[in-house]
Design a protein around this motif. Sequence first.
Motif, PDB file in Angstrom:
ATOM      1  N   GLU A  87       0.773  -1.240   0.000  1.00 30.56           N
ATOM      2  CA  GLU A  87       0.000   0.000   0.000  1.00 30.56           C
ATOM      3  C   GLU A  87       0.808   1.296   0.000  1.00 30.56           C
ATOM      4  O   GLU A  87       0.236   2.348   0.143  1.00 30.56           O
ATOM      5  CB  GLU A  87      -0.913   0.017   1.237  1.00 30.56           C
ATOM      6  CG  GLU A  87      -1.926  -1.098   1.264  1.00 30.56           C
ATOM      7  CD  GLU A  87      -3.016  -0.940   0.220  1.00 30.56           C
ATOM      8  OE1 GLU A  87      -3.267   0.189  -0.229  1.00 30.56           O
ATOM      9  OE2 GLU A  87      -3.600  -1.963  -0.154  1.00 30.56           O
ATOM     10  N   ARG A  88       2.112   1.240  -0.119  1.00 33.19           N
ATOM     11  CA  ARG A  88       2.944   2.433   0.045  1.00 33.19           C
ATOM     12  C   ARG A  88       2.458   3.609  -0.805  1.00 33.19           C
ATOM     13  O   ARG A  88       2.254   4.701  -0.302  1.00 33.19           O
ATOM     14  CB  ARG A  88       4.393   2.124  -0.275  1.00 33.19           C
ATOM     15  CG  ARG A  88       5.285   3.346  -0.122  1.00 33.19           C
ATOM     16  CD  ARG A  88       6.749   3.021  -0.255  1.00 33.19           C
ATOM     17  NE  ARG A  88       7.150   2.242   0.898  1.00 33.19           N
ATOM     18  CZ  ARG A  88       7.810   1.098   0.833  1.00 33.19           C
ATOM     19  NH1 ARG A  88       8.162   0.602  -0.324  1.00 33.19           N
ATOM     20  NH2 ARG A  88       8.139   0.451   1.924  1.00 33.19           N
ATOM     21  N   HIS A  89       2.258   3.411  -2.094  1.00 32.58           N
ATOM     22  CA  HIS A  89       1.893   4.514  -2.977  1.00 32.58           C
ATOM     23  C   HIS A  89       0.499   5.055  -2.667  1.00 32.58           C
ATOM     24  O   HIS A  89       0.284   6.263  -2.614  1.00 32.58           O
ATOM     25  CB  HIS A  89       1.993   4.085  -4.441  1.00 32.58           C
ATOM     26  CG  HIS A  89       3.379   3.678  -4.819  1.00 32.58           C
ATOM     27  ND1 HIS A  89       4.430   4.567  -4.858  1.00 32.58           N
ATOM     28  CD2 HIS A  89       3.906   2.468  -5.137  1.00 32.58           C
ATOM     29  CE1 HIS A  89       5.535   3.930  -5.190  1.00 32.58           C
ATOM     30  NE2 HIS A  89       5.247   2.647  -5.357  1.00 32.58           N
ATOM     31  N   ARG A  90      -0.427   4.164  -2.415  1.00 32.75           N
ATOM     32  CA  ARG A  90      -1.791   4.593  -2.104  1.00 32.75           C
ATOM     33  C   ARG A  90      -1.843   5.334  -0.773  1.00 32.75           C
ATOM     34  O   ARG A  90      -2.504   6.357  -0.645  1.00 32.75           O
ATOM     35  CB  ARG A  90      -2.727   3.384  -2.063  1.00 32.75           C
ATOM     36  CG  ARG A  90      -4.183   3.797  -1.952  1.00 32.75           C
ATOM     37  CD  ARG A  90      -5.123   2.636  -1.937  1.00 32.75           C
ATOM     38  NE  ARG A  90      -4.743   1.626  -2.918  1.00 32.75           N
ATOM     39  CZ  ARG A  90      -5.307   0.446  -3.015  1.00 32.75           C
ATOM     40  NH1 ARG A  90      -6.274   0.116  -2.205  1.00 32.75           N
ATOM     41  NH2 ARG A  90      -4.914  -0.433  -3.904  1.00 32.75           N
ATOM     42  N   SER A  92       0.602   6.970   0.687  1.00 34.73           N
ATOM     43  CA  SER A  92       1.273   8.263   0.523  1.00 34.73           C
ATOM     44  C   SER A  92       0.327   9.270  -0.107  1.00 34.73           C
ATOM     45  O   SER A  92       0.253  10.425   0.317  1.00 34.73           O
ATOM     46  CB  SER A  92       2.526   8.118  -0.341  1.00 34.73           C
ATOM     47  OG  SER A  92       3.479   7.330   0.312  1.00 34.73           O
ATOM     48  N   ALA A  93      -0.413   8.845  -1.114  1.00 37.88           N
ATOM     49  CA  ALA A  93      -1.367   9.741  -1.772  1.00 37.88           C
ATOM     50  C   ALA A  93      -2.477  10.160  -0.808  1.00 37.88           C
ATOM     51  O   ALA A  93      -2.861  11.335  -0.755  1.00 37.88           O
ATOM     52  CB  ALA A  93      -1.968   9.057  -3.001  1.00 37.88           C
TER      53      ALA A  93
END
Length: 106
Positions: A87-90, A92-93
């Motif tokens: 889930e890192r990118h989600r 962060s967003a």
Amino acid sequence: MSMEAVFRALADTARRQLLDSLHARNGQTLRELCEGHDMTRQAVTKHLAILEGANLVATVKRGREKLHYLNPVPIHDIAERWIGKYERHRLSALAELKKGLEKQHE
């Protein structure tokens, strides 16, 4: 040290509060940790032993005192294993979106 031991240690509110105290000011004695919490010395000692067993707290002897230090590595490992790769990118967003919304309401 297993991730299971870390999860068990983190499951308790009192232990998370002790970790928060060490995060705010690392290198505290047992006496100092007791002052910041509504727990008996015996309870704090018990919780610290569990945190040490999970490798979340490291200690260093200084004379007659023992200083307690936060070891963030096991938490980082959990974040990498269970959050990071999925889930890192989600996340962060979403965090950036939340910050933007909070600024709008100031």
